[in-house]
Design a protein around this motif. Sequence first.
Motif, PDB file in Angstrom:
ATOM      1  N   TYR A 153      -5.593  -4.665   4.201  1.00  0.00           N
ATOM      2  CA  TYR A 153      -4.767  -4.988   5.543  1.00  0.00           C
ATOM      3  C   TYR A 153      -5.591  -4.469   6.572  1.00  0.00           C
ATOM      4  O   TYR A 153      -5.361  -4.865   7.465  1.00  0.00           O
ATOM      5  CB  TYR A 153      -3.277  -4.095   5.480  1.00  0.00           C
ATOM      6  N   ASN A 172      -5.238  -0.863   1.044  1.00  0.00           N
ATOM      7  CA  ASN A 172      -5.802  -0.175   2.292  1.00  0.00           C
ATOM      8  C   ASN A 172      -7.012  -1.188   3.046  1.00  0.00           C
ATOM      9  O   ASN A 172      -6.830  -1.823   4.069  1.00  0.00           O
ATOM     10  CB  ASN A 172      -6.147   1.100   2.136  1.00  0.00           C
ATOM     11  N   HIS A 227       0.772  -1.424   0.028  1.00  0.00           N
ATOM     12  CA  HIS A 227      -0.083  -0.116  -0.046  1.00  0.00           C
ATOM     13  C   HIS A 227       0.900   1.233  -0.013  1.00  0.00           C
ATOM     14  O   HIS A 227       0.715   2.046  -0.774  1.00  0.00           O
ATOM     15  CB  HIS A 227      -0.966  -0.067   1.247  1.00  0.00           C
ATOM     16  N   HIS A 233      -4.070   1.408  -4.253  1.00  0.00           N
ATOM     17  CA  HIS A 233      -3.581   2.108  -2.753  1.00  0.00           C
ATOM     18  C   HIS A 233      -4.726   1.843  -1.999  1.00  0.00           C
ATOM     19  O   HIS A 233      -4.568   1.274  -0.844  1.00  0.00           O
ATOM     20  CB  HIS A 233      -3.045   3.453  -3.178  1.00  0.00           C
TER      21      HIS A 233
HETATM   22 FE   LIG Z   1      -2.220   4.679   4.219  1.00  0.00          FE
END
Ligand SMILES: [Fe+2]
Length: 145
Positions: free
Chosen positions: A45, A42, A26, A38
Motif C-alpha cells: 500500500y 504495508n 494490513h 502485515h
Molecule cells: Fe500499519
Amino acid sequence: MDKLIELMKKLLADLSAYRIKTQYYHWNIEGPDFREYHAFLNEIYDAAAEDVDSVAEHIRALDAYAPGSLGRFMELTSIKDETTVPNALEMISRTYQDNQRVLASAKAACSVADDLKEHGVLNFLEGLIDDYEKQAWMLRATTKK
Ligand SMILES: [Fe+2]
C-alpha cells in the motif's frame, strides 16, 4: 489524447482502491505468519500510495484534471470494494487478483501512450508495469501450496 486521459483516470481509481483495500488487509490480517503478511501488505500500500500521486500528476501533465473523490473512484474502478474480513491466504489471493486488474489498466493506458508517442507517460507506465509484475510474482509465490 482523450482516450489516454480516460485510461489514466481509470488507473488512478484502480490504484486508489488497491491502496485502500491492501491497507485494510494490513490492519486486519491474522494468523501464524501475521508479521510477514502485515509487513508485505504495508510495502504494497505504500508503493500504491506513491503511484497514485504519480499517476495523478501525469494526468495533470496531460492538461486534464485528476479525479480525487471516493464516489468518482467507485465509478471508475473495477476493483471490488471489501467489507468482509477473509482469512490471510484469501486476502493475499484477492490482492493478487486486484494486482492483475491494476496491471490490465496500466497496460491498456501504456498501449495508447505508445500509439500517441507520449514518451513521458509511456516510460512511466513501463516502469509501473514492471513493478506490478514483480509484485504479482511475490503474491503468487505467497499463496502457492
Ligand atoms: Fe500499519
